[in-house]
Motif scaffolding. Structure first.
Motif, PDB file in Angstrom:
ATOM      1  N   TYR A  38     -96.066 -74.394  14.786  1.00 12.23           N
ATOM      2  CA  TYR A  38     -95.339 -73.200  15.246  1.00 12.23           C
ATOM      3  C   TYR A  38     -95.536 -73.005  16.748  1.00 12.23           C
ATOM      4  O   TYR A  38     -94.569 -72.774  17.489  1.00 12.23           O
ATOM      5  CB  TYR A  38     -95.817 -71.975  14.484  1.00 12.23           C
ATOM      6  N   LYS A  40     -93.135 -73.380  20.513  1.00 12.16           N
ATOM      7  CA  LYS A  40     -93.099 -72.372  21.578  1.00 12.16           C
ATOM      8  C   LYS A  40     -93.604 -72.948  22.914  1.00 12.16           C
ATOM      9  O   LYS A  40     -93.944 -72.212  23.845  1.00 12.16           O
ATOM     10  CB  LYS A  40     -93.963 -71.176  21.191  1.00 12.16           C
ATOM     11  N   ASN A  98     -96.564 -66.620   7.900  1.00 12.17           N
ATOM     12  CA  ASN A  98     -95.577 -66.406   8.965  1.00 12.17           C
ATOM     13  C   ASN A  98     -95.957 -65.198   9.822  1.00 12.17           C
ATOM     14  O   ASN A  98     -95.760 -65.201  11.040  1.00 12.17           O
ATOM     15  CB  ASN A  98     -94.188 -66.202   8.369  1.00 12.17           C
ATOM     16  N   THR A  99     -96.496 -64.160   9.174  1.00  8.06           N
ATOM     17  CA  THR A  99     -96.969 -62.991   9.917  1.00  8.06           C
ATOM     18  C   THR A  99     -98.083 -63.396  10.881  1.00  8.06           C
ATOM     19  O   THR A  99     -98.109 -63.001  12.046  1.00  8.06           O
ATOM     20  CB  THR A  99     -97.486 -61.914   8.941  1.00  8.06           C
ATOM     21  N   THR A 134     -98.827 -66.425  12.209  1.00  6.31           N
ATOM     22  CA  THR A 134     -98.399 -67.268  13.328  1.00  6.31           C
ATOM     23  C   THR A 134     -97.637 -66.461  14.379  1.00  6.31           C
ATOM     24  O   THR A 134     -97.837 -66.661  15.586  1.00  6.31           O
ATOM     25  CB  THR A 134     -97.522 -68.435  12.840  1.00  6.31           C
ATOM     26  N   GLN A 135     -96.816 -65.536  13.923  1.00  5.26           N
ATOM     27  CA  GLN A 135     -96.045 -64.722  14.871  1.00  5.26           C
ATOM     28  C   GLN A 135     -96.950 -63.796  15.674  1.00  5.26           C
ATOM     29  O   GLN A 135     -96.760 -63.624  16.885  1.00  5.26           O
ATOM     30  CB  GLN A 135     -94.996 -63.907  14.118  1.00  5.26           C
ATOM     31  N   ASP A 189     -98.894 -65.790  18.380  1.00  6.24           N
ATOM     32  CA  ASP A 189     -98.015 -66.152  19.497  1.00  6.24           C
ATOM     33  C   ASP A 189     -97.754 -64.944  20.397  1.00  6.24           C
ATOM     34  O   ASP A 189     -97.777 -65.058  21.629  1.00  6.24           O
ATOM     35  CB  ASP A 189     -96.695 -66.710  18.956  1.00  6.24           C
ATOM     36  N   LYS A 190     -97.532 -63.788  19.791  1.00  7.33           N
ATOM     37  CA  LYS A 190     -97.277 -62.580  20.580  1.00  7.33           C
ATOM     38  C   LYS A 190     -98.519 -62.159  21.373  1.00  7.33           C
ATOM     39  O   LYS A 190     -98.415 -61.705  22.515  1.00  7.33           O
ATOM     40  CB  LYS A 190     -96.808 -61.443  19.671  1.00  7.33           C
ATOM     41  N   ILE A 249     -94.148 -54.244  17.290  1.00  5.78           N
ATOM     42  CA  ILE A 249     -93.408 -55.017  16.277  1.00  5.78           C
ATOM     43  C   ILE A 249     -92.701 -54.045  15.347  1.00  5.78           C
ATOM     44  O   ILE A 249     -93.343 -53.234  14.674  1.00  5.78           O
ATOM     45  CB  ILE A 249     -94.359 -55.914  15.465  1.00  5.78           C
ATOM     46  N   LYS A 277     -90.332 -55.333  13.190  1.00  7.69           N
ATOM     47  CA  LYS A 277     -89.895 -56.178  12.082  1.00  7.69           C
ATOM     48  C   LYS A 277     -90.690 -55.854  10.817  1.00  7.69           C
ATOM     49  O   LYS A 277     -91.875 -55.555  10.875  1.00  7.69           O
ATOM     50  CB  LYS A 277     -90.093 -57.655  12.450  1.00  7.69           C
TER      51      LYS A 277
END
Length: 309
Positions: free
Chosen positions: A21, A25, A196-197, A199-200, A203-204, A289, A291
């Motif tokens: 992931y 990026k 997925n939560t 990894t996101q 990254d943020k 966030i 989302k």
């Protein structure tokens, strides 16, 4: 700014998802392992300050996981989860690297939760695993952090994602084989967090660099084990079968399992039936966030992946 990231534990479930992931990026990921596996990897024994100095961040995923079978030596937890973390953080502090992310656990603060767990909960770990994680956290938080460096301690709850079996695999087998789930009398709510939560969020953090802090990682709402059985059944086109066997009888059987070292024991029963709600409000607020981290959608994808394994 360097785009180089050193990641320990890159071969684990989280690492196997996080590395590709982050590479999408445009991060240059350097794996860290117990021995050098390739020309671009690093090993713990030979790691130096110079390795950190040429990096932007270090993400420490490596750790000794909770052992339900009770076969591990307590010393191993402290060597891996506590002492290794301390050593790596000290190297980070001496280097020019800017960010240190420590992958801890909600179990570093509590094995049982009344209400919803927030980051303000005092340290009350109940297992060697939790205590070893808590000691690592406390060491990191008590060290003086230079103003140009960031420290993020992440506490995930139970992780799910395609390919990650764990306790979900036990429930999957029960539903897949048409075996009635006998723990319907236990009413609980439990938080999960999607890979997925995770990894996101990482990254943020690397890009937005909020103030150093401790963050829980969880999806937006908790789900009961009975509802989880229904989610599994729907994902694999089975009819959910939930029975409400007397609680006292189930607890007695779990006690026997503990004495005889069987797969179904007190700790397994606790994991299946305990309420453990975790708040993710802090991380979502800090990173802005909006989302929705949907538990059911993520769990459905996880369960469907089991069919292909």
């Amino acid at each position: 700014m360097s785009n180089k990231l050193i990641i320990s534990g890159s071969s684990g479930f989280v690492g196997q998802n996080l590395v590709p992931y982050l590479e999408t990026k445009n991060w240059n990921v350097i794996p860290l392992s117990r021995r050098q596996k390739s020309s671009i990897s690093l090993d713990y024994n030979n790691l130096t300050v110079n390795d950190f100095s040429s990096s932007y961040a270090f993400i420490h995923l490596a750790g000794k996981a909770h052992d339900l079978k009770k076969t591990s030596n307590d010393k191993e937890y402290y060597e891996v989860n506590t002492e290794l973390t301390k050593r790596l953080f000290d190297l980070f502090l001496e280097s020019d690297a800017k960010v240190f992310i420590y992958f801890s656990s909600v179990k570093a603060v509590a094995d049982e939760v009344e209400g919803v767990l927030t980051e303000n909960h005092p340290y009350e770990p109940g297992t060697v695993y939790g205590k070893s994680k808590a000691l690592a956290e406390q060491y990191l938080l008590n060290k003086e952090l230079p103003s140009n460096k960031k420290l993020y301690i992440l506490r995930p709850c139970m992780i799910h994602g395609p390919g990650n079996k764990g306790n979900l695999n036990l429930l999957y087998k029960v539903v897949y084989k048409g075996i009635p789930y006998p723990l319907g009398a236990f009413d609980n709510k439990r938080s999960f967090v999607s890979i997925n939560t995770i990894t996101q969020v990482i990254d943020k953090l690397l890009n937005r660099l909020p103030d150093s802090n401790v963050f829980n990682l969880a999806d937006d709402y908790a789900i009961s084990t009975n509802d989880l059985i229904r989610v599994i059944a729907l994902a694999i086109n089975r009819k959910p079968k939930v029975l409400s066997v007397n609680n006292s009888l189930v607890i007695f059987i779990a006690g026997l399992g503990t004495s005889l070292r069987l797969p179904f024991n007190k700790e397994r029963l606790q994991k299946l039936t305990e309420s453990y709600e975790v708040s993710n409000n802090k991380i979502k607020d800090v990173l802005k966030i909006d989302k929705h981290f949907d538990t059911r959608t993520g769990l459905t994808a996880t369960i469907k992946s089991f069919k292909a394994i």
